[in-house]
Design a protein around this motif. Structure first.
Motif, PDB file in Angstrom:
ATOM      1  N   SER A 117       0.821  -1.211   0.000  1.00 42.02           N
ATOM      2  CA  SER A 117       0.000   0.000   0.000  1.00 42.02           C
ATOM      3  C   SER A 117       0.858   1.265   0.000  1.00 42.02           C
ATOM      4  O   SER A 117       2.058   1.224   0.284  1.00 42.02           O
ATOM      5  CB  SER A 117      -0.927   0.007   1.217  1.00 42.02           C
ATOM      6  N   LYS A 118       0.227   2.364  -0.301  1.00 45.42           N
ATOM      7  CA  LYS A 118       0.908   3.654  -0.297  1.00 45.42           C
ATOM      8  C   LYS A 118       1.420   4.000   1.095  1.00 45.42           C
ATOM      9  O   LYS A 118       2.517   4.546   1.258  1.00 45.42           O
ATOM     10  CB  LYS A 118      -0.042   4.747  -0.798  1.00 45.42           C
ATOM     11  N   GLY A 119       0.623   3.683   2.122  1.00 48.18           N
ATOM     12  CA  GLY A 119       1.040   3.967   3.493  1.00 48.18           C
ATOM     13  C   GLY A 119       2.263   3.157   3.900  1.00 48.18           C
ATOM     14  O   GLY A 119       3.195   3.688   4.508  1.00 48.18           O
ATOM     15  N   ALA A 120       2.275   1.861   3.576  1.00 50.22           N
ATOM     16  CA  ALA A 120       3.429   1.010   3.897  1.00 50.22           C
ATOM     17  C   ALA A 120       4.660   1.461   3.122  1.00 50.22           C
ATOM     18  O   ALA A 120       5.783   1.409   3.640  1.00 50.22           O
ATOM     19  CB  ALA A 120       3.106  -0.443   3.581  1.00 50.22           C
ATOM     20  N   HIS A 121       4.455   1.902   1.893  1.00 47.71           N
ATOM     21  CA  HIS A 121       5.544   2.443   1.075  1.00 47.71           C
ATOM     22  C   HIS A 121       6.167   3.643   1.769  1.00 47.71           C
ATOM     23  O   HIS A 121       7.395   3.798   1.826  1.00 47.71           O
ATOM     24  CB  HIS A 121       4.985   2.824  -0.298  1.00 47.71           C
ATOM     25  N   SER A 122       5.329   4.494   2.350  1.00 47.55           N
ATOM     26  CA  SER A 122       5.809   5.682   3.068  1.00 47.55           C
ATOM     27  C   SER A 122       6.587   5.290   4.327  1.00 47.55           C
ATOM     28  O   SER A 122       7.635   5.874   4.628  1.00 47.55           O
ATOM     29  CB  SER A 122       4.621   6.568   3.439  1.00 47.55           C
ATOM     30  N   VAL A 123       6.079   4.290   5.069  1.00 52.09           N
ATOM     31  CA  VAL A 123       6.768   3.839   6.284  1.00 52.09           C
ATOM     32  C   VAL A 123       8.146   3.286   5.943  1.00 52.09           C
ATOM     33  O   VAL A 123       9.133   3.554   6.639  1.00 52.09           O
ATOM     34  CB  VAL A 123       5.927   2.776   7.024  1.00 52.09           C
ATOM     35  N   TYR A 124       8.217   2.511   4.872  1.00 56.66           N
ATOM     36  CA  TYR A 124       9.508   1.947   4.455  1.00 56.66           C
ATOM     37  C   TYR A 124      10.535   3.045   4.241  1.00 56.66           C
ATOM     38  O   TYR A 124      11.678   2.949   4.717  1.00 56.66           O
ATOM     39  CB  TYR A 124       9.328   1.128   3.173  1.00 56.66           C
ATOM     40  N   TYR A 125      10.143   4.103   3.553  1.00 55.29           N
ATOM     41  CA  TYR A 125      11.115   5.162   3.267  1.00 55.29           C
ATOM     42  C   TYR A 125      11.419   6.012   4.495  1.00 55.29           C
ATOM     43  O   TYR A 125      12.501   6.589   4.605  1.00 55.29           O
ATOM     44  CB  TYR A 125      10.650   6.016   2.095  1.00 55.29           C
ATOM     45  N   ASP A 126      10.482   6.087   5.434  1.00 56.51           N
ATOM     46  CA  ASP A 126      10.811   6.729   6.714  1.00 56.51           C
ATOM     47  C   ASP A 126      11.917   5.951   7.417  1.00 56.51           C
ATOM     48  O   ASP A 126      12.870   6.537   7.950  1.00 56.51           O
ATOM     49  CB  ASP A 126       9.568   6.786   7.611  1.00 56.51           C
ATOM     50  N   ILE A 127      11.797   4.624   7.421  1.00 60.96           N
ATOM     51  CA  ILE A 127      12.818   3.779   8.040  1.00 60.96           C
ATOM     52  C   ILE A 127      14.116   3.858   7.247  1.00 60.96           C
ATOM     53  O   ILE A 127      15.202   4.004   7.817  1.00 60.96           O
ATOM     54  CB  ILE A 127      12.315   2.319   8.115  1.00 60.96           C
TER      55      ILE A 127
ATOM     56  N   PHE B 289      15.434   1.611  13.526  1.00 57.45           N
ATOM     57  CA  PHE B 289      14.256   1.081  12.847  1.00 57.45           C
ATOM     58  C   PHE B 289      12.965   1.365  13.601  1.00 57.45           C
ATOM     59  O   PHE B 289      11.879   1.154  13.062  1.00 57.45           O
ATOM     60  CB  PHE B 289      14.404  -0.436  12.658  1.00 57.45           C
ATOM     61  N   LEU B 290      13.084   1.821  14.830  1.00 58.10           N
ATOM     62  CA  LEU B 290      11.891   2.043  15.658  1.00 58.10           C
ATOM     63  C   LEU B 290      11.259   3.389  15.317  1.00 58.10           C
ATOM     64  O   LEU B 290      11.397   4.375  16.047  1.00 58.10           O
ATOM     65  CB  LEU B 290      12.264   1.957  17.138  1.00 58.10           C
ATOM     66  N   ILE B 291      10.573   3.437  14.200  1.00 57.18           N
ATOM     67  CA  ILE B 291       9.887   4.649  13.756  1.00 57.18           C
ATOM     68  C   ILE B 291       8.444   4.602  14.250  1.00 57.18           C
ATOM     69  O   ILE B 291       7.709   3.642  13.969  1.00 57.18           O
ATOM     70  CB  ILE B 291       9.905   4.752  12.217  1.00 57.18           C
ATOM     71  N   PRO B 292       7.998   5.606  15.005  1.00 59.04           N
ATOM     72  CA  PRO B 292       6.633   5.588  15.558  1.00 59.04           C
ATOM     73  C   PRO B 292       5.579   5.924  14.508  1.00 59.04           C
ATOM     74  O   PRO B 292       5.058   7.034  14.450  1.00 59.04           O
ATOM     75  CB  PRO B 292       6.698   6.652  16.658  1.00 59.04           C
ATOM     76  N   ARG B 293       5.259   4.938  13.661  1.00 56.87           N
ATOM     77  CA  ARG B 293       4.202   5.110  12.660  1.00 56.87           C
ATOM     78  C   ARG B 293       3.114   4.089  12.935  1.00 56.87           C
ATOM     79  O   ARG B 293       3.331   2.893  12.816  1.00 56.87           O
ATOM     80  CB  ARG B 293       4.767   4.911  11.254  1.00 56.87           C
ATOM     81  N   PHE B 294       1.942   4.574  13.330  1.00 57.81           N
ATOM     82  CA  PHE B 294       0.840   3.679  13.671  1.00 57.81           C
ATOM     83  C   PHE B 294      -0.382   3.908  12.785  1.00 57.81           C
ATOM     84  O   PHE B 294      -1.490   3.495  13.113  1.00 57.81           O
ATOM     85  CB  PHE B 294       0.438   3.887  15.139  1.00 57.81           C
ATOM     86  N   ASP B 295      -0.158   4.556  11.650  1.00 60.99           N
ATOM     87  CA  ASP B 295      -1.263   4.904  10.762  1.00 60.99           C
ATOM     88  C   ASP B 295      -1.451   3.907   9.621  1.00 60.99           C
ATOM     89  O   ASP B 295      -2.297   4.112   8.755  1.00 60.99           O
ATOM     90  CB  ASP B 295      -1.046   6.304  10.183  1.00 60.99           C
ATOM     91  N   VAL B 296      -0.637   2.821   9.611  1.00 62.12           N
ATOM     92  CA  VAL B 296      -0.749   1.807   8.561  1.00 62.12           C
ATOM     93  C   VAL B 296      -1.185   0.494   9.218  1.00 62.12           C
ATOM     94  O   VAL B 296      -0.368  -0.180   9.853  1.00 62.12           O
ATOM     95  CB  VAL B 296       0.591   1.629   7.817  1.00 62.12           C
ATOM     96  N   PRO B 297      -2.440   0.118   9.111  1.00 62.59           N
ATOM     97  CA  PRO B 297      -2.976  -1.034   9.868  1.00 62.59           C
ATOM     98  C   PRO B 297      -2.207  -2.331   9.650  1.00 62.59           C
ATOM     99  O   PRO B 297      -2.027  -3.106  10.600  1.00 62.59           O
ATOM    100  CB  PRO B 297      -4.415  -1.147   9.340  1.00 62.59           C
ATOM    101  N   GLU B 298      -1.741  -2.595   8.410  1.00 59.46           N
ATOM    102  CA  GLU B 298      -1.086  -3.878   8.155  1.00 59.46           C
ATOM    103  C   GLU B 298       0.280  -3.992   8.810  1.00 59.46           C
ATOM    104  O   GLU B 298       0.871  -5.081   8.846  1.00 59.46           O
ATOM    105  CB  GLU B 298      -0.962  -4.125   6.640  1.00 59.46           C
TER     106      GLU B 298
END
Length: 342
Positions: A144-154, A284-293
């Motif tokens: 998903s777009k949200g998971a894609h965003s989390v990956y690049y944050d990490i 790797f501990l990025i506080p992102r809780f907006d991506v349910p999967e």
């Protein structure tokens, strides 16, 4: 000393002294004849064997996935075989993030080895090319777009802590031939997978050539070969030996990560990768809780921890678990493993 990142081969780190042709040639012979292999995302057991006695393997339930029936559905294992069978599964994103984390951990180990011994290291793929898989999966709709965003944050929070490779070897194989070799290898979950379509592999090839190689080429030396009919390993080795990694001065952009100004900076880098791996992994501990999967709810997390940490070999520290055959626990002293990747 030379650092080589390779696209095709087996998932191993090999330390070879500079000029150790007798060792390096057989290794390259094995690796360069690999067929675009897939790798399993597995975490090694947390308990090491005692050197002086035979005992059960460290927590065989991990590798055999025997705990999955007891675990909540959202906490079960998911590896490349699972991805090939069900690429649209909600775990696809966390699976790829874990793959990046494992490659990051291995890269730190390789840097520590190089800086402590002066020996070169050969890696199959590395953290810098991991985004190719993420982008290909995202374009195919598996992430998903949200998971894609989390990956690049990490990714952006971790990648600058490392030192780029000296040399990247890219073995180019046309997409139809890759598909044919997958069929020839005849691994059921690969042959029957709906993932490895011409479009998927073409997208992967695009991200390799148009993004990864262009970006890494600004820092590292590149060797690119047509590997359709395999190639002459002797030629590859001769090409590597002809590269002068010391020719770049302080004004060149290439090898910039390896131009530390003084001995103390080299000491600091060596200590960082040798003793402070855990600190680097905390990035790797990025506080992102907006991506349910990517989020495990409190109930499932509690159940997972209860089952996981009470499994054989997991309740106490390594070599202190009676269910693994450990003895003399009252008087045993703990050995601290600074290079543990757990």
């Amino acid at each position: 000393m030379a650092w080589i990142s390779m696209r095709a081969g087996v998932c191993k780190i090999l330390a070879t002294p500079s000029g150790a042709t007798a060792v390096s040639k057989p290794f390259l012979q094995i690796n360069l004849k690999g067929v675009f292999p897939l790798q399993a995302a597995c975490i090694s057991g947390s308990v090491l064997r005692d050197k002086n006695k035979v005992r059960p393997a460290p927590f065989p339930y991990k590798t055999k996935r025997k705990l999955d029936p007891e675990l909540p559905a959202a906490a079960r294992s998911f590896d490349e075989k699972s991805f090939c069978i069900e690429p649209n599964h909600e775990f696809a994103a966390s699976f790829q993030i874990l793959k990046y984390q494992l490659r990051y951990s291995k890269y730190i180990d390789a840097l520590a080895h190089l800086l402590n011994t002066g020996q070169g290291v050969v890696l199959e793929r590395c953290v810098y090319s991991d985004f190719v898989f993420l982008e290909t999966m995202h374009k195919a709709g598996y992430i998903s777009k949200g998971a894609h965003s989390v990956y690049y944050d990490i990714y952006n929070n971790t990648i600058d802590e490392l030192m780029k490779p000296h040399l990247v070897i890219y073995l180019d194989i046309p997409v139809p031939l890759v598909q044919q070799r997958i069929k020839d290898r005849n691994i059921p979950h690969e042959v029957n997978s709906k993932v490895f379509t011409s479009q998927y592999l073409s997208d992967m090839e695009y991200f390799y050539k148009q993004r990864y190689l262009k970006e890494i080429g600004t820092h590292s030396e590149l060797l690119i070969y047509d590997w359709s009919s395999y190639g002459d390993v002797e030629v590859v080795i001769e090409d590597i030996e002809r590269i002068n990694f010391d020719k770049f001065n302080k004004y060149d952009t290439k090898m910039d990560d390896w131009k530390l100004p003084c001995e103390w900076d080299w000491n600091t880098a060596r200590m960082l990768y040798t003793n402070d791996k855990d600190i680097l992994m905390y990035s790797f501990l990025i506080p992102r809780f907006d991506v349910p999967e990517l989020v495990l709810d409190a109930y499932d997390a509690h159940k997972f921890r209860k089952i996981w940490h009470n499994a054989p070999g997991m309740k106490y520290d390594k070599e202190f678990n009676p269910d693994m055959g450990d003895t003399n626990l009252l008087f045993k002293t703990k050995k601290i493993d600074h290079r543990s990747s757990s």
